[in-house]
Write a protein that holds these residues in place. Structure first.
Motif, PDB file in Angstrom:
ATOM      1  N   PRO C  14      10.827   2.252   5.123  1.00  0.00           N
ATOM      2  CA  PRO C  14      10.040   2.836   6.212  1.00  0.00           C
ATOM      3  C   PRO C  14       8.561   2.988   5.856  1.00  0.00           C
ATOM      4  O   PRO C  14       7.705   2.810   6.725  1.00  0.00           O
ATOM      5  N   ASP C  15       8.276   3.293   4.611  1.00  0.00           N
ATOM      6  CA  ASP C  15       6.874   3.491   4.247  1.00  0.00           C
ATOM      7  C   ASP C  15       6.109   2.178   4.301  1.00  0.00           C
ATOM      8  O   ASP C  15       4.995   2.106   4.804  1.00  0.00           O
ATOM      9  N   PHE C  16       6.716   1.123   3.805  1.00  0.00           N
ATOM     10  CA  PHE C  16       6.067  -0.173   3.847  1.00  0.00           C
ATOM     11  C   PHE C  16       5.863  -0.614   5.302  1.00  0.00           C
ATOM     12  O   PHE C  16       4.784  -1.087   5.677  1.00  0.00           O
ATOM     13  N   VAL C  17       6.911  -0.413   6.097  1.00  0.00           N
ATOM     14  CA  VAL C  17       6.813  -0.809   7.510  1.00  0.00           C
ATOM     15  C   VAL C  17       5.676  -0.061   8.188  1.00  0.00           C
ATOM     16  O   VAL C  17       4.873  -0.639   8.913  1.00  0.00           O
ATOM     17  N   GLU C  18       5.570   1.226   7.887  1.00  0.00           N
ATOM     18  CA  GLU C  18       4.521   2.027   8.501  1.00  0.00           C
ATOM     19  C   GLU C  18       3.153   1.420   8.202  1.00  0.00           C
ATOM     20  O   GLU C  18       2.285   1.320   9.080  1.00  0.00           O
ATOM     21  N   GLY C  19       2.991   0.988   6.950  1.00  0.00           N
ATOM     22  CA  GLY C  19       1.714   0.388   6.537  1.00  0.00           C
ATOM     23  C   GLY C  19       1.383  -0.861   7.322  1.00  0.00           C
ATOM     24  O   GLY C  19       0.338  -0.949   7.984  1.00  0.00           O
ATOM     25  N   ILE C  20       2.293  -1.854   7.301  1.00  0.00           N
ATOM     26  CA  ILE C  20       1.934  -3.117   7.967  1.00  0.00           C
ATOM     27  C   ILE C  20       1.948  -2.967   9.488  1.00  0.00           C
ATOM     28  O   ILE C  20       1.212  -3.646  10.182  1.00  0.00           O
ATOM     29  N   LEU C  21       2.734  -2.005   9.962  1.00  0.00           N
ATOM     30  CA  LEU C  21       2.765  -1.768  11.402  1.00  0.00           C
ATOM     31  C   LEU C  21       1.362  -1.378  11.882  1.00  0.00           C
ATOM     32  O   LEU C  21       0.861  -1.889  12.885  1.00  0.00           O
ATOM     33  N   SER C  22       0.715  -0.477  11.135  1.00  0.00           N
ATOM     34  CA  SER C  22      -0.596  -0.012  11.590  1.00  0.00           C
ATOM     35  C   SER C  22      -1.615  -1.150  11.487  1.00  0.00           C
ATOM     36  O   SER C  22      -2.487  -1.295  12.349  1.00  0.00           O
ATOM     37  N   ILE C  23      -1.496  -1.975  10.459  1.00  0.00           N
ATOM     38  CA  ILE C  23      -2.412  -3.124  10.341  1.00  0.00           C
ATOM     39  C   ILE C  23      -2.251  -4.038  11.553  1.00  0.00           C
ATOM     40  O   ILE C  23      -3.227  -4.425  12.212  1.00  0.00           O
ATOM     41  N   GLU C  25      -0.767  -3.504  14.491  1.00  0.00           N
ATOM     42  CA  GLU C  25      -1.049  -2.911  15.800  1.00  0.00           C
ATOM     43  C   GLU C  25      -2.551  -2.752  16.015  1.00  0.00           C
ATOM     44  O   GLU C  25      -3.042  -2.960  17.129  1.00  0.00           O
ATOM     45  N   THR C  26      -3.253  -2.410  14.954  1.00  0.00           N
ATOM     46  CA  THR C  26      -4.713  -2.307  15.067  1.00  0.00           C
ATOM     47  C   THR C  26      -5.290  -3.655  15.481  1.00  0.00           C
ATOM     48  O   THR C  26      -6.250  -3.741  16.244  1.00  0.00           O
ATOM     49  N   GLY C  28      -3.971  -5.639  17.391  1.00  0.00           N
ATOM     50  CA  GLY C  28      -3.645  -5.949  18.780  1.00  0.00           C
ATOM     51  C   GLY C  28      -2.276  -6.568  19.013  1.00  0.00           C
ATOM     52  O   GLY C  28      -1.940  -6.935  20.138  1.00  0.00           O
ATOM     53  N   TYR C  29      -1.467  -6.649  17.984  1.00  0.00           N
ATOM     54  CA  TYR C  29      -0.118  -7.199  18.198  1.00  0.00           C
ATOM     55  C   TYR C  29       0.799  -6.122  18.769  1.00  0.00           C
ATOM     56  O   TYR C  29       0.632  -4.935  18.507  1.00  0.00           O
ATOM     57  N   GLU C  30       1.767  -6.613  19.512  1.00  0.00           N
ATOM     58  CA  GLU C  30       2.817  -5.713  19.968  1.00  0.00           C
ATOM     59  C   GLU C  30       3.948  -5.869  18.945  1.00  0.00           C
ATOM     60  O   GLU C  30       4.462  -6.978  18.759  1.00  0.00           O
ATOM     61  N   VAL C  31       4.289  -4.784  18.260  1.00  0.00           N
ATOM     62  CA  VAL C  31       5.220  -4.924  17.129  1.00  0.00           C
ATOM     63  C   VAL C  31       6.461  -4.057  17.328  1.00  0.00           C
ATOM     64  O   VAL C  31       6.364  -2.897  17.707  1.00  0.00           O
ATOM     65  N   GLU C  32       7.615  -4.657  17.100  1.00  0.00           N
ATOM     66  CA  GLU C  32       8.847  -3.877  17.095  1.00  0.00           C
ATOM     67  C   GLU C  32       9.431  -3.882  15.694  1.00  0.00           C
ATOM     68  O   GLU C  32       9.166  -4.793  14.918  1.00  0.00           O
TER      69      GLU C  32
END
Lengths: 186, 289, 139, 675
Positions: C14-23, C25-26, C28-32
């Protein structure tokens, strides 16, 4: 999907596509009462399950409980909520090895490592290597005891001198590299 | 003649050599043909599953696939080998996705798992496939008066929930009675000996061994019979350390059930590996040939 | 470029996902996200994505490999670009220190090892999506 | 002539309206569906205002058909049918669309839910136009009632009915009524003696002119339907002539054969080969057990016959049969106790001083095997310490997942009795203490004050393997004290297992015999768990007591009385209407193949030899449709479920994909459903 809690992470390791199996725990303590090693554990198995559900990640990972699990499966067959407790202990072992977060000074992780290495190298296990490689990490007394016993067994013809090897070792190594995607050890 | 694929497992090569020897002798005498898998590998013991279950399945599946090639059910004398092989067989049969992936790995050794065979523990072969009647008929030296504590250990029975005997097995006793020995009742017969902890959590394992030995001795056992090399080594070879640790004076021989069967079937002691014990199996002397 | 592109991450950390998720999403990708292989494959089968970011060591072992192999066999998912982000060597480094990854363990587009630089990640993601679109246009 | 259909869409508060756009659906139905004259939505259609809405429209707008889109027809079909009927419309011209259970509760996406609601309403509208007027059949209710099971539930039900003046047949398979309650000593939470409150009721049953008590009997066959059931009772041979026997007990005294009593004394005591279960038995007539009787086994003895002063012994007696006509049936067949040997870790059957709860009840009972003394299995030693294990076979997925409801209170009662009668220390090992009824928590507090120990933890095992000093010759109870997080090994003299209550072993067969269903475990299923707890889905068959699920004496008695009240209601109305939704055979198409005869689960179809066709008895038919589907000649029609009606409903449901089906709705573009 929302960020998983620690208890979700363990559920994911248990491959709990069917929901978190630990959620059905009623904290009855059958597992702890059944466990033959419980007196050596810093937390009882029931408590560990409770702690996982409370997301006490650091405390759970720091405990020795799951390394003391003897894989006797007695808790698993008795659990009234049909939780596979032994399997949960394995999941914790896996988690802590993958993330290098287990308690310091435990022999369990070192032993697991040596064992896996030995088998991947030769296809079979080889007691002398196992015994010596891990025992260096424990006390001198144990080492002497173990060596003494090893000698005795050697005299009785029960200790191998040469490590065994399987014949199709190359195939075997390539086979392994298909499930652990690392290049085969040369 | 009954034929099985025989998977001795790493322990039987040396540490549990007497188990292997006595297995070969007793099965031959009873008309069971054991065909050793030609290039078997380690089952992963209990340790493997900590790190990588998929790898553990792969190891066991390789052995299963080799047995399938010969179209023979797989027999393992070691309880850990049995448990791992049994559950790999079960899980792979139930999960085609998993089986497909493991088969992808097995391709490298030109093997394929298709779920055609069953996995049995050696003791099941004697009790169910050979049958107690048949064994009784072949006994030439009944072990009359020998008080034996049957030690089941864990993994013959658990975690198989479908198994009717999971909390109260009796088949080991039945087998001992069939060869004329006197199985003694003792409450800890299904309890863990701590075998998988002896190297990693010595203190805990030694106390488990102590409890077991004490319970068997208190109930009048002259000898403990096991059906697993891990249990045998743990209960026998660590007796001295238990004595040192707890100030006890145990000297209980721990033998394989196949060795007892062998004696009863009139097979010479030497052929059964009797004499390789660290705690001398003196109570067997009157029955040995 | 990233507008309207849907990405899926399958990773159990979860921590790794949180990191790349914010990258992502910033940018402009829609990420699931899916945190176990089963949910991940269910998502792949029920929705459409432009790219998959996949971890290797999950669940019972290297289940990321199972997913990648299944995708390559599925006519609907075969063309989807897959970016593997793995800490596999770190995860089992104690077993195989310094040992190289199996080069062709599965047909994937690219493999990046954890930890991963944000700029590099974004560059690879956009390049892989573009390459896939070009292939489609040609195909 | 085209129909005028009224469509009524219920919000059900936010239950439906929270997901489905009801305004939109109502508007759509009014504008797009053919023959819809009125389309309205309302907050609660089932309220009296909602019903008036329908009634007014029928009267003022001349509606000829009504569709209510609301909850499941299980809940309110009757309500809306009644509303139609009040307004003069045949009730069977009303159709419900279940847009709560089948739409708003199961479809998450608002748009998809709204679309699905439209489809369901379109289906209902299409179907209702083809409905036919049906008239219920009225049949008379026989005032006799059959009560099956003579425990406290059956006793209560029988007395209620008999006191109200109606005849009752009470069938009991044991030689005496009384059931489990007769085995008990004290009852919680008041500690009054079970026998003192039960035996007067038993005598009342025995003496009541309206009760025909049939002990040592079993129901052999049931046929018929609500109002007029035909029941065949098997009277097992007692080998004692009930007319002649005075219950003097000399035969019992003289019988030389003593055997272990595994039923009433649960193996704790003995009985004679000719005996009654207990001294206060009703009827007070002994029965010969042929399995153990010396005469029946070896042809010699006859001591009972020789000594009987009235010549009541009849070795030649045979099983006989009795046919009864009754209007209603109440099943009160009770429970079985969990077999504690299925949990070998607790040592029952292996470790002498492990007792089951029922064994302990007998031990406490002053007329029981130890005359009320609490002693170990040796019969003399008083225990110094006792552990009571809760949840043995209950709340355990390996055995029974449910809570057995009575064990916590029984355990407290046992604790009190042990402390009252001995100096022993008592410890209860529980998972949760559940004391939910009136006076129960107070009883728990009382035991806490009396000094009973409580350890929260499910016992892992009971062993005799002594390891520590003080454990020799004791039973060692191994348990985690989960509140302290420590292991306990408690050495004690006696262990009591609070065994689960289980459905009777033959419950599923009995359910089948009476045409009612059982839960997965085997408890009889009530018509509605909250609103109709003693009725079943089969009209005229009621259930009460532990046969429906674990319950204590107060709850059992309430249910017994409730079932009797329901039956009285049926009898006092005097007739009952039978659903007209039944199948009929068109004789001209019937080839007489008789396939339907054996398939009918209600035995409603018979073969008319003279006409060579099959015939359906409308009173027995439940309209299930099995025969309709099975008939190769399509000679059977199910009223209210004709092919035309069903196809019309399907077409309505698919209004957006079938063109030219009458609906004016535009085709809705939807994303293809993923495979």
């Amino acid at each position: 999907m929302a960020k998983p809690s620690f208890s979700d992470e363990i559920a994911n390791l248990l491959h709990a596509g069917h929901g978190n199996p630990l959620r059905t725990c009623i904290q009855c303590g059958t597992c702890s009462g059944t466990c033959p090693v419980v007196e050596y554990m810093d937390h009882t198995p029931r408590r560990i399950i409770g702690m996982i559900r409370a997301n006490l990640k650091d405390e759970v990972l720091a405990s020795n409980t799951y390394w003391y699990c003897a894989s006797c499966y007695h808790c698993t067959v008795r659990c009234p909520a049909q939780i596979d407790i032994a399997e949960t202990m394995y999941a914790l072992k896996r988690y802590s090895i993958w993330k290098h977060v287990h308690q310091e000074g435990l022999v369990g992780p070192v032993f697991s490592e040596t064992f896996v290495k030995t088998i991947l190298r030769s296809g079979r296990s080889f007691e002398p290597i196992l015994a010596t490689s891990y025992l260096f990490s424990s006390g001198a007394r144990e080492l002497i005891q173990e060596a003494f016993m090893g000698t005795k067994m050697m005299l009785k013809g029960r200790m191998p001198v040469l490590p065994p090897r399987i014949k199709r070792l190359d195939n075997f190594k390539r086979m392994v590299s298909r499930v652990i995607p690392l290049e085969a050890d040369s | 003649m009954k034929e099985f694929a025989y998977f001795p497992g790493c322990s039987l090569e040396k540490v549990g050599l007497s188990y292997h020897l006595s297995t070969v002798e007793t099965t031959r005498k009873l008309g069971v043909d054991l065909k050793e898998l030609e290039d078997w590998n380690c089952c992963g013991a209990t340790t493997y599953f900590h790190v990588d279950e998929l790898l553990a399945y792969t190891l066991c599946a390789r052995n299963l696939a080799m047995a399938e090639k010969d179209n023979l059910d797989l027999v393992a004398p070691c309880s850990a080998c049995y448990k791992n092989s049994y559950f790999t067989n079960k899980h792979l049969k139930e999960d085609p996705d998993l089986a497909e992936h493991i088969n992808y790995a097995l391709e490298e050794d030109n093997l394929n798992f298709s779920g055609q065979i069953e996995v049995k523990h050696l003791i099941e072969v004697f009790v169910h496939d050979v049958g107690l009647e048949e064994i009784r008929n072949n006994v030439s030296m009944p072990l009359e008066g020998l008080r034996v504590a049957p030690y089941y250990g864990c993994q013959i029975l658990r975690p198989r929930k479908d198994h009717e005997d999971v909390e109260q097995a009796e088949f080991f006793e039945d087998l001992l009675s069939a060869i004329g020995a006197e199985p003694i009742p003792y409450p800890l017969k299904l309890k863990c000996c701590g075998g998988s902890l002896i190297l990693s959590s010595r203190e805990a394992a030694l106390s488990m061994v102590r409890n077991l030995l004490q319970n068997a001795e208190d109930n009048g056992a002259e000898v403990i019979a096991t059906a697993c090399p891990m249990c045998q080594v743990n209960l026998e070879c660590y007796q001295q350390q238990v004595n040192q640790e707890f100030g006890t004076r145990f000297s209980v021989p721990v033998v394989y059930f196949t060795q007892l069967m062998g004696l009863a079937l009139g097979i010479p002691a030497k052929k059964l590996g009797i004499g390789k014990e660290i705690v001398a199996a003196t109570p067997l002397a009157p029955y040995a040939r | 470029m990233s507008k309207g592109k849907r990405l899926l991450i399958i990773d159990d950390d979860p921590d790794f996902v949180e990191g790349i998720l914010s990258i992502l999403e910033t940018a402009g990708y829609e990420v699931e996200t899916a945190y176990n292989p089963k949910d991940g494959f269910d998502a792949l089968e029920s929705k459409q994505y432009d790219l998959l970011l996949l971890d290797i060591m999950m669940g019972r072992g290297a289940e990321g490999v199972m997913i990648a192999r299944k995708m390559r066999k599925d006519p609907k998912l075969r063309e989807m670009p897959v970016l593997i982000i793995t800490g596999i060597r770190e995860q089992i480094a104690y077993l195989f220190p310094g040992q190289p990854m199996h080069p062709h363990f599965v047909e994937v587009d690219e493999l990046v090892e954890k930890p991963v630089e944000p700029d590099f990640l974004l560059e690879r993601v956009s390049a892989l999506i573009k390459a896939a679109e070009d292939r489609k246009a040609k195909g | 002539m085209s129909e005028k259909v009224g469509v009524y869409i219920c919000h059900c508060g936010t239950n439906i309206a929270g997901v489905v756009d009801v305004e939109e659906v109502a508007k759509w139905a009014g504008e797009n569906l053919e023959d819809v004259a009125v389309s309205r939505e309302y907050k609660f259609m089932c309220s009296s205002l909602g019903q008036e809405l329908i009634e007014d429209d029928i009267k003022n707008e001349g509606l000829t058909r009504v569709v209510v889109a609301a909850c499941s027809p299980h809940l309110h079909e009757k309500t809306f049918r009644r509303a139609c009927s009040n307004a003069g419309l045949n009730p069977y011209l009303c159709q419900m669309a279940s847009i709560r259970e089948q739409v708003s509760w199961v479809v998450e996406d608002n748009e998809a839910a709204t679309e699905k609601a439209k489809a369901m309403i379109a289906g209902a509208v299409n179907r209702v136009k083809l409905h036919e007027e049906l008239e219920p059949n009225l049949v008379p209710v026989n005032p006799n009632t059959l009560v099956v099971g003579g425990g406290i539930a059956g006793i209560q039900a029988s007395l209620e009915l008999a006191d109200a003046g109606y005849p009752v047949y009470l069938v009991e398979r044991e030689p005496s009524i009384g059931g489990h309650m007769a085995q008990f000593d004290k009852t919680f939470p008041t500690l009054d003696c079970a026998a003192c409150i039960l035996t007067p009721k038993m005598s009342d049953v025995g003496a009541h002119p309206n009760i025909n008590m049939l002990t040592y009997c079993e129901v052999e066959e049931v046929s018929g339907y609500v109002g007029s059931f035909n029941v065949r009772i098997k009277k097992k041979a007692k080998y004692v002539d009930e007319e002649k026997c005075t219950g003097c007990g000399i035969c019992i005294e003289k019988c030389p054969k003593k055997v272990l009593d595994n039923v009433f004394e649960v193996g704790m005591g003995y009985r004679k080969s000719i005996d009654r279960p207990f001294p206060q038995a009703v009827p007070n007539i002994p029965v010969i057990d042929t399995e153990s009787c010396t005469y029946f086994q070896r042809g010699k003895c006859k001591a009972c016959e020789i000594f009987c002063p009235t010549g009541a012994i009849d070795f030649e007696q045979q099983d006989s049969y009795l046919d009864l006509d009754v209007g209603n049936i109440i099943l009160t067949t009770g429970y079985d106790l969990f077999d504690c040997k299925a949990m070998p870790q607790y040592g029952y059957g292996r470790l002498a001083n492990v007792f089951t709860s029922l064994e302990f009840e007998r031990m406490c009972n002053a007329s029981g095997p130890t005359e009320g003394k609490i002693v170990l299995r040796d019969g003399v030693t008083e225990p110094k310490s006792v552990v009571i294990i809760h949840c043995v076979g209950s709340r355990d997925e390996n055995h029974n997942p449910y809570c057995s409801a009575i064990c916590c209170m029984s355990a407290l009662k046992f604790g009190h009795l042990v402390m009252e009668k001995t100096d022993a220390e008592v410890t209860s090992c529980y998972i949760d203490i559940r004391t939910t009824q009136k006076g129960y928590e107070e009883f728990y507090n009382r035991l806490l004050e009396e000094g009973m120990n409580f350890i929260r933890g499910k016992v892992a095992e009971v062993t005799d393997a002594a390891r520590l000093p003080g454990e020799e010759d004791k039973l060692i109870v191994q348990v985690e004290d989960t509140l302290l997080g420590i292991q306990r090994r408690i050495p004690v003299d006696m262990v009591i297992l609070m065994a689960a209550l289980e459905p009777r072993a033959d419950a599923k067969d009995v359910g089948l015999q009476f045409g009612i269903s059982c839960s997965m475990e085997g408890w009889f299923t009530e018509r509605h768990p909250k609103l109709d707890p003693v009725a079943t889905m089969t009209d005229g068959i009621f259930i009460a007591g532990a046969a429906q699920g674990p319950k204590d004496i107060p709850a059992t008695i309430s249910q017994g009385a409730a079932a009797a009240a329901r039956v009285q209601g049926m009898i006092s109305v005097g007739e009952v209407s039978i659903e007209p939704v039944v199948a009929t055979i068109h004789e001209e198409n019937c080839s007489g193949c008789r396939i339907c005869n054996t398939l009918c689960p209600f035995n409603a179809i018979e073969y008319l030899e003279d006409k060579e066709v099959s015939y359906i008895n409308a009173a027995l038919c439940k309209g299930c449709g099995t025969c309709v589907a099975a008939c190769p000649a399509q000679a059977i029609t199910g009223a209210h479920y004709s092919n035309e009606q069903i196809f019309a409903e399907i077409e309505g449901l698919l209004y957006d994909v079938i063109s030219g089906n009458g609906a004016k709705a535009p085709r809705v573009e939807r994303e293809p459903v993923p495979a």
